[in-house]
Design a protein around this motif. Structure first.
Motif, PDB file in Angstrom:
ATOM      1  N   VAL A 157      -0.309  35.052  -8.913  1.00 46.76           N
ATOM      2  CA  VAL A 157      -0.479  34.845  -7.478  1.00 46.76           C
ATOM      3  C   VAL A 157      -0.724  36.182  -6.788  1.00 46.76           C
ATOM      4  N   SER A 158       0.018  37.207  -7.201  1.00 46.27           N
ATOM      5  CA  SER A 158      -0.162  38.518  -6.584  1.00 46.27           C
ATOM      6  C   SER A 158      -1.576  39.049  -6.837  1.00 46.27           C
ATOM      7  N   PHE A 159      -2.081  38.887  -8.056  1.00 41.73           N
ATOM      8  CA  PHE A 159      -3.441  39.341  -8.362  1.00 41.73           C
ATOM      9  C   PHE A 159      -4.484  38.518  -7.616  1.00 41.73           C
ATOM     10  N   MET A 160      -4.185  37.249  -7.365  1.00 40.03           N
ATOM     11  CA  MET A 160      -5.095  36.408  -6.583  1.00 40.03           C
ATOM     12  C   MET A 160      -5.328  37.000  -5.198  1.00 40.03           C
ATOM     13  N   THR A 161      -4.289  37.589  -4.612  1.00 36.47           N
ATOM     14  CA  THR A 161      -4.406  38.124  -3.247  1.00 36.47           C
ATOM     15  C   THR A 161      -4.956  39.542  -3.205  1.00 36.47           C
ATOM     16  N   SER A 162      -4.999  40.227  -4.329  1.00 43.41           N
ATOM     17  CA  SER A 162      -5.218  41.682  -4.326  1.00 43.41           C
ATOM     18  C   SER A 162      -6.539  42.095  -3.695  1.00 43.41           C
ATOM     19  N   ARG A 163      -7.536  41.210  -3.683  1.00 40.66           N
ATOM     20  CA  ARG A 163      -8.845  41.568  -3.116  1.00 40.66           C
ATOM     21  C   ARG A 163      -9.078  40.900  -1.758  1.00 40.66           C
ATOM     22  N   MET A 164      -8.053  40.254  -1.231  1.00 45.92           N
ATOM     23  CA  MET A 164      -8.149  39.633   0.099  1.00 45.92           C
ATOM     24  C   MET A 164      -7.680  40.660   1.133  1.00 45.92           C
ATOM     25  N   LYS A 165      -8.578  41.480   1.606  1.00 52.00           N
ATOM     26  CA  LYS A 165      -8.249  42.671   2.387  1.00 52.00           C
ATOM     27  C   LYS A 165      -7.646  42.362   3.750  1.00 52.00           C
ATOM     28  N   SER A 166      -7.832  41.139   4.274  1.00 56.73           N
ATOM     29  CA  SER A 166      -7.337  40.801   5.611  1.00 56.73           C
ATOM     30  C   SER A 166      -6.145  39.855   5.585  1.00 56.73           C
ATOM     31  N   LEU A 167      -5.694  39.458   4.411  1.00 60.36           N
ATOM     32  CA  LEU A 167      -4.644  38.439   4.303  1.00 60.36           C
ATOM     33  C   LEU A 167      -3.331  38.938   4.903  1.00 60.36           C
ATOM     34  N   THR A 168      -2.787  38.167   5.856  1.00 62.01           N
ATOM     35  CA  THR A 168      -1.508  38.522   6.485  1.00 62.01           C
ATOM     36  C   THR A 168      -0.415  37.493   6.211  1.00 62.01           C
ATOM     37  N   TYR A 169      -0.784  36.223   5.915  1.00 58.31           N
ATOM     38  CA  TYR A 169       0.210  35.161   5.733  1.00 58.31           C
ATOM     39  C   TYR A 169      -0.122  34.353   4.485  1.00 58.31           C
ATOM     40  N   LEU A 170       0.878  34.179   3.621  1.00 54.48           N
ATOM     41  CA  LEU A 170       0.707  33.393   2.397  1.00 54.48           C
ATOM     42  C   LEU A 170       1.899  32.470   2.218  1.00 54.48           C
ATOM     43  N   ASP A 171       1.623  31.167   2.068  1.00 54.81           N
ATOM     44  CA  ASP A 171       2.670  30.165   1.865  1.00 54.81           C
ATOM     45  C   ASP A 171       2.542  29.602   0.454  1.00 54.81           C
ATOM     46  N   MET A 172       3.487  29.959  -0.432  1.00 56.27           N
ATOM     47  CA  MET A 172       3.503  29.476  -1.811  1.00 56.27           C
ATOM     48  C   MET A 172       4.750  28.625  -2.058  1.00 56.27           C
ATOM     49  N   SER A 173       5.294  28.010  -1.024  1.00 58.81           N
ATOM     50  CA  SER A 173       6.525  27.233  -1.163  1.00 58.81           C
ATOM     51  C   SER A 173       6.284  25.940  -1.937  1.00 58.81           C
ATOM     52  N   ASN A 174       7.365  25.429  -2.531  1.00 64.68           N
ATOM     53  CA  ASN A 174       7.327  24.148  -3.258  1.00 64.68           C
ATOM     54  C   ASN A 174       6.301  24.153  -4.387  1.00 64.68           C
ATOM     55  N   ALA A 182      10.475  42.164 -16.890  1.00 57.48           N
ATOM     56  CA  ALA A 182      10.090  42.843 -18.135  1.00 57.48           C
ATOM     57  C   ALA A 182       8.945  43.823 -17.898  1.00 57.48           C
ATOM     58  N   GLY A 183       8.976  44.514 -16.769  1.00 59.57           N
ATOM     59  CA  GLY A 183       7.979  45.552 -16.503  1.00 59.57           C
ATOM     60  C   GLY A 183       6.597  45.041 -16.175  1.00 59.57           C
ATOM     61  N   MET A 184       6.458  43.748 -15.890  1.00 61.38           N
ATOM     62  CA  MET A 184       5.141  43.207 -15.576  1.00 61.38           C
ATOM     63  C   MET A 184       4.719  43.644 -14.171  1.00 61.38           C
ATOM     64  N   GLN A 185       3.552  44.276 -14.079  1.00 60.96           N
ATOM     65  CA  GLN A 185       3.090  44.812 -12.806  1.00 60.96           C
ATOM     66  C   GLN A 185       2.500  43.715 -11.931  1.00 60.96           C
ATOM     67  N   CYS A 186       2.791  43.798 -10.632  1.00 60.26           N
ATOM     68  CA  CYS A 186       2.200  42.887  -9.655  1.00 60.26           C
ATOM     69  C   CYS A 186       1.322  43.693  -8.702  1.00 60.26           C
ATOM     70  N   ARG A 187       0.305  43.042  -8.161  1.00 59.24           N
ATOM     71  CA  ARG A 187      -0.610  43.741  -7.261  1.00 59.24           C
ATOM     72  C   ARG A 187      -0.954  42.823  -6.096  1.00 59.24           C
ATOM     73  N   TRP A 188      -0.324  43.068  -4.940  1.00 57.20           N
ATOM     74  CA  TRP A 188      -0.507  42.231  -3.763  1.00 57.20           C
ATOM     75  C   TRP A 188      -1.498  42.858  -2.796  1.00 57.20           C
ATOM     76  N   ALA A 189      -2.022  42.033  -1.898  1.00 57.81           N
ATOM     77  CA  ALA A 189      -2.843  42.532  -0.801  1.00 57.81           C
ATOM     78  C   ALA A 189      -1.984  43.445   0.078  1.00 57.81           C
ATOM     79  N   GLU A 190      -2.474  44.615   0.389  1.00 56.14           N
ATOM     80  CA  GLU A 190      -1.702  45.569   1.176  1.00 56.14           C
ATOM     81  C   GLU A 190      -1.454  45.074   2.596  1.00 56.14           C
TER      82      GLU A 190
END
Length: 356
Positions: A157-174, A182-190
């Motif tokens: 999910v984090s990698f899905m957002t990484s290239r969405m440069k304007s994303l401000t709100y994400l709802d992944m509930s339910n 275990a050291g797995m790197q995540c990459r979110w939209a800044e």
């Protein structure tokens, strides 16, 4: 400017014609509820779609008045057809807001060219971790709502957002989200400022995979038992919701230096730490009610904390009730008192010696 259709049950070719008719009109917001689309009596195949391809492409490229399309409660009675044609039509519509909810939709294609979407709502479908992976065309997207789907990997999910440069709100509930660490790197939209991860299967390791600039974070209704100190440096975080988890105490604010609102209702907190507001000086409101409080000497300090906090305990006094011991069950904390002698071991021993 607004049109709503309800209980539409037609062949897909006719529905497409209706969409095009409305597209050419001044309508800005089209909502279709309880939509059932059918094919001809024979199975609708890629060949059957061929006569419609020019219409589909025309609908995608149009510069009409429409700004928002909402499809809710969609049912498909065409079981064999080229789904990519359908996905492509919706993924490249020239509109700002698209909602396809409760449609059993298993996938959606990444637009081939830079998209005009600003808000996408695909809630209550069957979408998985493969959605929008390596997708670089949703650069204007600000709001993405994917609640009630079948996502499993928080890292993906984090990698899905990484290239969405304007994303401000994400709802992944339910969803079914997990993160084992275990050291797995995540990459979110800044740019991501608000993230809802409530009602998933997340544990303590989730704090190793969070967007650095998030301001509002909901982890409500997960399986978190502890907030690890020194793991997450979320210096912009202002609101944190940890209600309905497995916390045994109030978390500190070592990594959350800007925290203003904290919700830890409905956890497993027996005796909350009395130095919470000292370690979290910026917190303006603490929601800690509906926990199984153990009314003992240790809880006296927390009760005194409420008196000094100046109304920072949300829901006081009704939401703060003794659960243990059984004889005090149902007593509000404001009515629970023990004498200084009963809670001061040294004073009790001195008194006993003097009496002896």
């Amino acid at each position: 400017t607004t049109v709503t259709l309800d209980a539409v049950d037609l062949q897909w070719a006719i529905i497409l014609q209706i969409f095009m008719l409305i597209w050419y009109s001044p309508v800005e917001h089209l909502t279709v509820r309880n939509l059932t689309f059918r094919g001809p009596l024979e199975k609708l195949t890629e060949y059957a779609f061929q006569p419609l391809l020019s219409s589909v492409e025309q609908l995608i490229s149009l510069d009409g008045s429409m700004k928002a399309l909402t499809l809710e409660h969609v049912r498909n009675k065409v079981y064999y057809f080229n789904q990519e044609i359908l996905y492509r039509q919706f993924s490249e519509m020239n509109i700002a807001n698209l909602t396809i909810a409760d449609a059993y939709m298993p996938h959606m294609l990444c637009p081939n060219k830079t998209s005009s979407f600003q808000c996408l709502n695909f809630s209550h479908n069957a979408l998985t971790d493969e959605l929008f992976q390596n997708c670089g065309t949703l650069v204007d997207l600000k709001l993405l709502i994917l609640q009630k789907n079948k996502f499993e990997s928080l890292r993906k999910v984090s990698f899905m957002t990484s290239r969405m440069k304007s994303l401000t709100y994400l709802d992944m509930s339910n969803n079914l989200l997990r993160h084992d660490g275990a050291g797995m790197q995540c990459r979110w939209a800044e740019s991501l400022a608000e993230l809802d991860l409530s009602s998933n299967q997340l544990v303590d390791a989730v704090f190793e995979c969070l967007p650095a600039n998030v301001q509002k974070l909901s982890l409500r209704n997960n399986q978190i038992s502890n907030v690890p100190s020194g793991v997450a440096e979320l210096k912009s975080l202002e609101e944190l919701n940890l209600a309905s988890n497995r916390l045994a105490d109030l978390p500190g604010c070592g990594g959350f230096t800007s925290l203003q609102f904290l919700n830890v209702e409905m956890n497993l907190i027996l005796t909350p730490s009395a130095d919470f507001f000292q370690s979290c000086p910026r917190v303006r409101e603490l929601q800690a009610g509906h926990n199984p409080f153990q009314c003992s000497c240790e809880l006296q300090a927390f009760i005194r904390l409420e008196r000094r906090s100046g109304g920072k305990l949300f829901g006081w006094p009704a939401a703060y009730v003794c659960e243990y011991p059984e004889g005090l069950r149902g007593t509000e904390l404001k009515d629970f008192h023990l004498s200084p002698l009963a809670c001061n071991t040294t004073l009790l021993l001195v008194t006993a010696l003097l009496l002896t």
